[in-house]
Write a protein that holds these residues in place. Structure first.
Motif, PDB file in Angstrom:
ATOM      1  N   ASP A  84     -36.487 -15.569  12.501  1.00 50.07           N
ATOM      2  CA  ASP A  84     -36.144 -16.002  13.853  1.00 50.07           C
ATOM      3  C   ASP A  84     -37.324 -16.749  14.457  1.00 50.07           C
ATOM      4  O   ASP A  84     -38.478 -16.511  14.098  1.00 50.07           O
ATOM      5  N   ILE A  85     -37.028 -17.650  15.385  1.00 49.19           N
ATOM      6  CA  ILE A  85     -38.078 -18.230  16.231  1.00 49.19           C
ATOM      7  C   ILE A  85     -37.991 -17.560  17.588  1.00 49.19           C
ATOM      8  O   ILE A  85     -36.906 -17.280  18.090  1.00 49.19           O
ATOM      9  N   GLN A  86     -39.147 -17.286  18.181  1.00 46.33           N
ATOM     10  CA  GLN A  86     -39.174 -16.447  19.376  1.00 46.33           C
ATOM     11  C   GLN A  86     -40.124 -17.013  20.425  1.00 46.33           C
ATOM     12  O   GLN A  86     -41.143 -17.625  20.094  1.00 46.33           O
ATOM     13  N   SER A 132     -28.913  -7.717  20.084  1.00 47.85           N
ATOM     14  CA  SER A 132     -28.606  -8.957  19.368  1.00 47.85           C
ATOM     15  C   SER A 132     -27.164  -9.376  19.630  1.00 47.85           C
ATOM     16  O   SER A 132     -26.268  -8.528  19.745  1.00 47.85           O
ATOM     17  N   ASP A 160     -42.028 -15.832  24.272  1.00 47.88           N
ATOM     18  CA  ASP A 160     -42.360 -14.712  25.153  1.00 47.88           C
ATOM     19  C   ASP A 160     -43.376 -15.222  26.162  1.00 47.88           C
ATOM     20  O   ASP A 160     -44.473 -15.623  25.779  1.00 47.88           O
ATOM     21  N   THR A 200     -31.448 -12.860  20.240  1.00 43.26           N
ATOM     22  CA  THR A 200     -31.956 -11.495  20.345  1.00 43.26           C
ATOM     23  C   THR A 200     -32.863 -11.341  21.552  1.00 43.26           C
ATOM     24  O   THR A 200     -33.724 -12.196  21.801  1.00 43.26           O
ATOM     25  N   ALA A 255     -35.282 -14.613  21.190  1.00 41.15           N
ATOM     26  CA  ALA A 255     -35.373 -15.197  19.854  1.00 41.15           C
ATOM     27  C   ALA A 255     -34.033 -15.779  19.424  1.00 41.15           C
ATOM     28  O   ALA A 255     -32.971 -15.355  19.887  1.00 41.15           O
ATOM     29  N   ILE A 287     -35.198 -20.708  25.487  1.00 45.33           N
ATOM     30  CA  ILE A 287     -35.433 -21.177  24.132  1.00 45.33           C
ATOM     31  C   ILE A 287     -34.311 -22.126  23.752  1.00 45.33           C
ATOM     32  O   ILE A 287     -33.170 -21.980  24.210  1.00 45.33           O
ATOM     33  N   SER A 326     -39.992 -12.415  13.511  1.00 44.08           N
ATOM     34  CA  SER A 326     -40.065 -13.360  14.616  1.00 44.08           C
ATOM     35  C   SER A 326     -41.379 -14.106  14.534  1.00 44.08           C
ATOM     36  O   SER A 326     -42.426 -13.490  14.339  1.00 44.08           O
ATOM     37  N   LEU A 373     -43.858 -17.567  16.044  1.00 44.47           N
ATOM     38  CA  LEU A 373     -44.090 -18.586  17.053  1.00 44.47           C
ATOM     39  C   LEU A 373     -45.496 -19.108  16.899  1.00 44.47           C
ATOM     40  O   LEU A 373     -46.412 -18.346  16.656  1.00 44.47           O
ATOM     41  N   GLY A 397     -32.104 -17.085  15.607  1.00 42.58           N
ATOM     42  CA  GLY A 397     -32.201 -17.138  14.159  1.00 42.58           C
ATOM     43  C   GLY A 397     -30.841 -16.852  13.530  1.00 42.58           C
ATOM     44  O   GLY A 397     -29.836 -16.787  14.235  1.00 42.58           O
ATOM     45  N   SER A 403     -46.739 -19.650  25.758  1.00 43.39           N
ATOM     46  CA  SER A 403     -46.250 -18.612  24.863  1.00 43.39           C
ATOM     47  C   SER A 403     -47.361 -18.145  23.941  1.00 43.39           C
ATOM     48  O   SER A 403     -48.274 -18.887  23.604  1.00 43.39           O
TER      49      SER A 403
END
Length: 818
Positions: free
Chosen positions: A241-243, A201, A245, A272, A232, A259, A18, A20, A234, A3
């Motif tokens: 939020d934690i995200q 969302s 990708d 999201t 994400a 996640i 967001s 990370l 949160g 990520s």
């Protein structure tokens, strides 16, 4: 797939930024521990499970914690799925203290055909895998396979999250950019991004301790038209939020993201989906794993706060825990603020003096407030994200709270914080902290027959070795008082075994401490092994410790505990202080009922490489308890009954005497009942006397009830006397009641009396010598149980016979008194 590390904000998400960081960084417990987790409830694997025929069956919505160990291991898990369903699965490898690389396959119903595979679409650990939305055409049993990518790779541990979705997903409803769409009860959404800047969302309610698993299928039609997106969860902290990708490196098709998060507080949360490059369709699966039931858990808050975190000197705060709870699970909550959170190193010291790290150098100055609960069963380890507020996390990678399990938790606990950077402007504050201790007393052994448990081994070593021996390459096992930290005491008294009393274990060693032979022929399930242990070992990639039970000679070995963690040392503070971490003294236990009727031995093992040596293993207070075998199984072996002449000699199962015969059919044990003449001699299962035969059908035995004449001599299972009949049906553990006449002599399970033959019917699973079966650890049908455990089937025929016996005795006494 690794990520990306980034901090960004989105106008579509309003104040929710967001974040990370560090997602792509590279890097047993033993039976008997009560599972009292406050975080997510985890399923364990059972080895061997390397083929479809050995696969561990799991539910269609579960989390498995397992290990790829030893090198090159493969684990298979089977699950049921209806026709037309889809499976979402991901592997969290970020807490592995070995490699973090794993491969994941979804296999068809033949257990070999690969439907989809993934190597690095995941984000929780370097090269962790993720698969989302694999179509399952027909109903049946499918398989998830987790495998090491090479013959020399290990994962210790990994978490497999799996969810099967069936039916039809709920369609996305716009607008859901800033006002989330409520997730349906299934947690399954079919969505579309109309353009690259679209944001979708979805909201849901979670309870404290719940773990959420969200999995994003970025090619639901499987037409190789990929939709590049990010996922994400949160809000945490002040609306962040934690995200994840997975688009920053090599990408496997079909694209997916996964996640996980364990939430610290109840509330409304959102999942999201954001587009990163293109528009397209997606399938989103969200499943929630509730916190495991908390049993006997108490939270203790520190009154020794707030405390200023200063550079140079350690900051300490304490909690006094009353009583003496045996730790089955331990969680630690910490709330602090610091201008530079990565400067803070935090560790915990138990009343027994065990020092273990919690986290070092985590977080980010952008998020100066840390408010977390540290729990071994949380979704991911601390340090995986830079935001650490409102979450439950595992200890940082190399630490384990379970190192405190089995200890006496009563006394003073000390939390220590060290600021490792000299900056007078970087002063922090420990605002609050607490401990949650789940008390897990060792279950008392209870025999439903009413007999006291029988001790087959009891070794506290205060009087010497007590039959324990040791051997091996560079063997340093020794009996005495340890004198080198962190192992400088015994569990009880002053004598215990340790791999070198005055220092570390030897390099390049392979050494075993072996118990004397333990005779389990006279006991039946439940049978319990207990031992006290304290240990400090190097990384399990290099050095190994384990406890094993086996038959004398080495057959039928079973691993009861194994060390699979990181090296038990850590460096903290500006002075690079090396902490000598340790586990114990903790009391461990295991059910060894599968070895009933065997002669066994317990092996405590350590082997090491040439590089790092630590304190090793220390062992004390080893015991084995079991339920005395009931009277139908007592006096194993045919007792040598005769038809003419004197009865058998003193001993278990002694034969009767007289002119009549004693008959035993398939697998039965008969205590030599006679028809004419004196009964068998003193001993367990002695024969009775009388004028009629005693017969035992297939089963565990009959204690030679008689019809006329005095009962058998004193001993367990002695025959009774009288004029009434006695009968014991299938599975009975008492050799018959009586109708008229005095019962058998004083002893456990004494036989009844009667005018007819005493009969014992079939006992399922009995072995030819009258012992209970040894192929299983179950207590079913054994007449004994662990206190608080499952109740085995009650032996009703024996109970009725015993009631009849007691009634007859009472009637006899009344007649005598009159």
């Amino acid at each position: 797939m690794r990520s990306r590390d980034f901090i960004s904000s989105s106008a579509a998400l309003g104040a929710a930024a967001s974040i990370l960081a560090a997602c792509g960084a590279g890097e047993g417990d033993g039976l008997g521990r009560a599972h009292l987790a406050v975080g997510q409830e985890l399923i364990s694997e059972a080895e061997p499970n390397g083929t479809a025929s050995q696969a561990n069956a799991i539910s269609s919505d579960t989390v498995v914690r397992a290990n790829l160990f030893p090198d090159g291991d493969t684990d298979l898990f089977s699950f049921q799925a209806p026709a037309g369903s889809r499976v979402y699965a991901a592997v969290m490898t970020a807490s592995s203290t070995a490699s973090q690389d794993a491969d994941l396959d979804i296999l068809d119903q033949d257990g070999t055909t690969v439907l989809e595979t993934d190597v690095f679409n995941g984000s929780f650990g370097g090269s962790s895998p993720s698969i989302a939305g694999t179509p399952l055409a027909t109903a049946g049993t499918y398989y998830a396979r987790v495998r090491a990518p090479s013959a020399t790779a290990q994962l210790r541990p990994y978490d497999l999250h799996l969810k099967v979705q069936s039916g039809a997903p709920t369609a996305e409803v716009e607008p859901n950019d800033t006002t989330p769409q409520p997730l349906p009860a299934t947690g399954w959404i079919a969505g579309t991004h109309s353009n690259a800047s679209d944001v979708d969302s979805y909201s849901l309610s979670l309870n404290a301790g719940d773990t959420l698993f969200a999995s994003l299928d970025q090619d639901p039609t499987r037409d190789l038209t990929q939709f590049a997106a990010a996922l994400a969860i949160g809000p945490f902290g002040a609306g962040f939020d934690i995200q994840v990708d997975n688009q920053s490196g090599p990408v496997e098709t079909p694209y997916s993201d996964a996640i996980f998060a364990t939430v610290k507080a109840a509330g409304t949360y959102r999942v999201t989906v954001t587009g990163s490059v293109t528009a397209g369709d997606y399938g989103l699966s969200v499943s929630v794993h509730p916190a495991a039931p908390s049993v006997g858990c108490t939270t203790y808050d520190s009154a020794n706060v707030p405390r200023e975190i200063l550079f140079g000197a350690p900051t300490t705060s304490f909690i006094n825990v009353p009583g003496a709870p045996r730790i089955g699970d331990l969680n630690v909550s910490v709330r602090l603020s610091h201008p530079m959170p990565p400067d803070v190193d935090v560790y915990l010291v138990s009343p027994a003096g065990n020092t273990n790290g919690l986290f070092t150098d985590i977080g980010n100055r952008t998020y100066p407030n840390i408010d977390i609960t540290i729990d071994d069963e949380a979704a991911f380890p601390a340090g995986h994200f830079t935001l650490l507020n409102g979450m439950m996390v595992q200890p940082e990678l190399d630490y384990r709270l379970r190192w405190f399990d089995g200890e006496n938790g009563g006394g003073r606990w000390t939390l220590t914080l060290r600021d490792d950077t000299d900056n007078s402007n970087n002063l922090g504050v420990l605002a609050a902290w607490s401990l949650t201790i789940c008390d897990a007393p060792i279950p008392a052994l209870s025999c439903s027959s009413g007999d006291a448990p029988s001790t087959r081994l009891s070794a506290d070593f205060e009087g010497g070795a007590q039959g324990f021996t040791h051997a091996g390459t560079a063997d340093a096992w020794a009996l005495g008082t340890p004198s080198a930290a962190p192992i400088a005491t015994c569990n009880g008294g002053t004598q215990c075994w340790k791999t070198n009393l005055s220092g570390v274990y030897n390099a390049s060693s392979n050494q075993d401490l072996v118990s004397p032979p333990i005779d389990l022929s006279g006991v039946e399930a439940p049978i319990q092994l207990r031992w006290a242990m304290k240990y400090q070992l190097d990384n399990a990639s290099s050095d190994h410790g384990w406890v094993e039970i086996r038959e004398v000679g080495g057959a039928n070995a079973r691993r009861l505990w194994e060390f699979l963690d990181a090296s038990m040392t850590t460096t903290v503070g500006s002075s690079n202080l090396v902490l000598q971490e340790s586990a114990g003294w903790g009391t461990h236990y295991a059910d060894i009922s599968g070895y009933a009727g065997k002669r066994v031995e317990v092996v405590f093992h350590l082997d090491s490489d040439a590089s790092v040596q630590l304190a090793g293993l220390a062992i004390d207070d080893v015991s084995v308890l079991g339920c005395p075998r009931s009277s139908t199984g007592e006096g194993g072996g045919t007792g040598g009954g005769s038809t003419t002449g004197e009865g058998g000699a003193t001993g278990s199962g002694a034969g009767g005497a007289g002119t009549g015969g004693a008959t035993a059919t398939s697998g039965a044990v008969t205590s030599g009942g006679s028809t004419t003449g004196e009964g068998g001699a003193t001993g367990s299962g002695a024969g009775g006397a009388g004028t009629s035969t005693a017969t035992a059908a297939s089963g565990t035995g009959a204690s030679g009830g008689s019809t006329t004449g005095e009962g058998g001599a004193t001993g367990s299972g002695a025959g009774g006397a009288g004029t009434g009949s006695a009968s014991a049906a299938s599975g009975a553990s008492t050799s018959g009641g009586s109708t008229t006449g005095e019962g058998g002599a004083t002893a456990s399970g004494a036989g009844g009396a009667g005018t007819g033959p005493a009969t014992a019917g079939t006992t399922t699973g009995a072995s030819p010598n009258g012992d209970p079966p040894t192929s299983s650890d179950t207590t079913a049908g054994c007449g004994c149980r662990f206190a608080g455990g499952d109740e085995p089937p009650w032996p009703w025929p024996a109970a009725l016979a015993l009631i009849a016996l007691l009634r007859m005795r009472r009637k006899r006494l009344r007649s005598r008194s009159s």
